[in-house]
Write an enzyme that holds these catalytic residues in place. Structure first.
Site, PDB file in Angstrom:
ATOM      1  CB  SER A  64      15.203  18.710  78.845  1.00 21.70           C
ATOM      2  OG  SER A  64      14.402  19.197  77.763  1.00 21.70           O
ATOM      3  CE  LYS A  67      14.676  22.443  78.414  1.00 20.39           C
ATOM      4  NZ  LYS A  67      13.322  22.008  78.841  1.00 20.39           N
ATOM      5  CE1 TYR A 195      16.221  23.918  74.863  1.00 21.18           C
ATOM      6  CE2 TYR A 195      14.874  23.687  72.740  1.00 21.18           C
ATOM      7  CZ  TYR A 195      15.173  23.289  74.288  1.00 21.18           C
ATOM      8  OH  TYR A 195      14.416  22.417  74.913  1.00 21.18           O
ATOM      9  CE1 TYR A 247      10.868  20.185  82.448  1.00 20.06           C
ATOM     10  CE2 TYR A 247      10.879  18.208  81.946  1.00 20.06           C
ATOM     11  CZ  TYR A 247      11.481  19.092  81.715  1.00 20.06           C
ATOM     12  OH  TYR A 247      12.612  19.360  80.806  1.00 20.06           O
ATOM     13  CB  VAL A 265      12.496  14.071  75.275  1.00 18.83           C
ATOM     14  CG1 VAL A 265      11.144  14.793  76.103  1.00 18.83           C
ATOM     15  CG2 VAL A 265      13.168  14.923  74.294  1.00 18.83           C
TER      16      VAL A 265
HETATM   17  O1  DON Z   1      12.587  20.980  73.485  1.00 16.60           O
HETATM   18  C1  DON Z   1      12.655  20.069  72.774  1.00 16.60           C
HETATM   19  O2  DON Z   1      11.525  19.729  72.171  1.00 16.60           O
HETATM   20  C2  DON Z   1      13.648  19.013  73.072  1.00 16.60           C
HETATM   21  N1  DON Z   1      14.570  18.929  72.189  1.00 16.60           N
HETATM   22  C3  DON Z   1      13.963  18.826  74.622  1.00 16.60           C
HETATM   23  C4  DON Z   1      12.990  18.464  75.390  1.00 16.60           C
HETATM   24  C5  DON Z   1      13.168  17.747  76.666  1.00 16.60           C
HETATM   25  O3  DON Z   1      14.084  16.964  76.438  1.00 16.60           O
HETATM   26  C6  DON Z   1      12.049  17.764  77.637  1.00 16.60           C
HETATM   27  N2  DON Z   1      12.340  16.739  78.584  1.00 16.60           N
HETATM   28  N3  DON Z   1      11.878  15.950  79.236  1.00 16.60           N
END
Ligand code: DON
Length: 483
Positions: A64, A67, A195, A247, A265
């Site tokens: 993320s 983003k 994405y 968030y 993540v």
């Molecule tokens: O959208 C997703 O599930 C992941 N590839 C990225 C999400 C993410 O990193 C959320 N951040 N804390």
């Protein structure tokens, strides 16, 4: 010589490394298999100099943290006027993968998954049938953009991309929900594919620090000198990182850390001090919000201990080195004997004057200290002239005083010309609340010296002190050589 700033960063890491709470992301095997103890920290300052600690060259997927970069690309290409009807800028107060939109059926902001999928979609052509080759070429442009921000060529982790695409039911639900509202102009599957690819780009904390410093610098990469995006884009990206980047923990983050940031993540956090520096930190154990536990704690320490909160009100302007010169043009003092004066004439270039200006905060002290470290072989006495300094932060004072001591340990002498007693005021004001209590600065880095020797009200007095030091040093050397 080990750098002072490097010492601070390592000390903060040693403190945070004790924290083994949280869990690594396990929704795909590649993330579940990472070393949970991995820990890297990088800090890139305004001129591109980067301090790297721990696993700073270990690659992980950006997730993320991508983003804000894709949003920057969308803003650069389409402009805010075209982007705003598609993506809001309000904090959602919800988890990153919440299936929610605002009253206009827009994703609430570009930092949650819905907004990020929308950002990716806006880079694709507005057709329902997007050929694979178009996704591939659009992704190549994304890689180019991220690479320009990082100042090196980035690559994608194929295994992570494949796993993300296989397991992303929730993201698919979000994309199809947006599509059902009629707000997606392209194919939901193409937007999702793009994405997932962007989330799978591999970076290190050094990369994140440089990317963050590029945002801090208004889109100008401080290492390559390349303008990647403009100042308006940087300002807007920083705004949404501030309000939405962490968030549902955004309010607490702004209050306690005060650095626009984005987490992923994969275990990364990228944080920006606008106008000053960028931070990349990686440690894969996550808290319940999906933010790196150690990463968050590290940012808290960096902010508190180094005075990096963006609303630190003493940070009006960055200190700069106004001028550096030796004392060749300053006549030798008349108080010495003819022989001493003869000797002193031979070593005017061994006394350097560093004139500083602005407010002395962490950023300014760092650049001044690094210059002194780099020049150390060229002088015996450094006279730091601070008559144009307004305020001295506790951390900056500690850094200057510890540098002074390091120079002394290396047979050099540092002097201050402080006509208005700014250093003395800073010592008095912060005698009890310097960085020491919170940071637990190791004793050898603290350098808190309330007696302030070699602090002078005038340049003449400092030059006389420098001459005395050179003469004493020459006498000591003669005694040593003859003994
Ligand atoms: O959208 C997703 O599930 C992941 N590839 C990225 C999400 C993410 O990193 C959320 N951040 N804390």
């Amino acid at each position: 010589m080990a750098s002072h700033v490097g010492g601070y960063l390592r000390h903060i890491m040693d403190t945070c490394a004790q924290n083994r709470s949280g869990q690594v992301a396990d929704y795909i095997p590649e993330l579940a298999a990472v070393d949970p103890d991995g820990y890297g920290l990088s800090l890139c300052v305004h001129d591109g100099h980067t301090y790297s600690c721990g696993d700073s060259d270990h690659e992980f997927t950006i997730q993320s943290v991508s983003k804000p970069l894709t949003y920057a690309m969308v803003l650069s290409r389409l402009g805010a006027v075209a982007a705003d009807p598609k993506i809001g800028v309000e904090p959602s107060g919800e988890a990153f993968n919440e299936i929610s939109v605002d009253a206009r059926r827009r994703p609430r902001n570009p930092m949650i998954n819905a907004g990020a999928i929308m950002s990716a979609s806006l880079l694709l052509p507005p057709v329902r049938d997007v050929a694979e080759s178009v996704i591939v070429s659009t992704f190549a442009e994304i890689v180019d953009f991220y690479s320009a921000c990082a100042g090196r060529r980035l690559t994608m982790d194929e295994a992570v991309y494949t796993s993300e695409s296989r397991t992303g039911s929730r993201n698919r639900a979000i994309a199809y929900m947006l599509d059902s509202f009629g707000t997606l102009d392209t194919s939901p599957d193409a937007a999702l594919d793009l994405y997932y690819r962007q989330c799978s780009i591999r970076v290190t904390t050094d990369d994140l620090a440089v990317i963050a410093a590029t945002i801090a610098n208004g889109g100008l990469n401080p290492r390559t000198g390349r303008h990647v995006f403009n100042q308006e884009v940087a300002q807007r990206v920083l705004s949404v990182m501030t309000t939405c980047g962490m968030y549902d923990g955004a309010g607490d983050w702004v209050t306690s850390v005060g650095l626009p940031a984005k987490s992923g993540v994969g275990g990364a956090i990228m944080a920006v001090l606008p106008g000053q520096l960028g931070i990349g930190v990686y440690s894969p154990r996550l808290d319940e919000h999906g933010n790196s536990v150690r990463g968050g704690e590290t940012c808290r320490h960096l902010s508190t201990d180094l005075g990096l909160h963006m609303f630190n009100v003493t940070r009006e302007s960055r200190v700069t080195i106004r001028a550096v010169y030796d004392i060749s043009d300053v006549p030798v003092g008349t108080e010495w004997s003819e022989q001493e004066r003869g000797f002193l004439r031979t070593c005017r270039d061994r006394v350097r004057v560093y004139e500083l200006q602005g407010d002395l905060t962490f950023g300014g002290a760092e650049s001044a200290l690094r210059r002194l470290e780099t020049d150390m072989d060229d002088f015996v006495v450094a006279i730091v002239e601070i008559s144009r300094i307004g305020v001295i932060d506790p951390v900056a004072r500690t850094m200057i005083l510890s540098m002074k001591r390091t120079l002394e340990e290396r047979g050099r002498q540092a002097m201050l010309v402080d006509p208005d007693g700014v250093m003395r005021d800073s010592v008095d004001r912060h005698r009890h609340d310097a960085i020491a209590p919170d940071l637990n600065v190791p004793e050898d880095l603290r350098g808190l010296d309330p007696t302030l020797p070699h602090v002078h009200a005038t340049m003449d007095a400092a030059v006389a002190d420098a001459e005395e030091f050179l003469l004493k040093r020459a006498r000591d050397e003669t005694v040593r050589d003859s003994g």
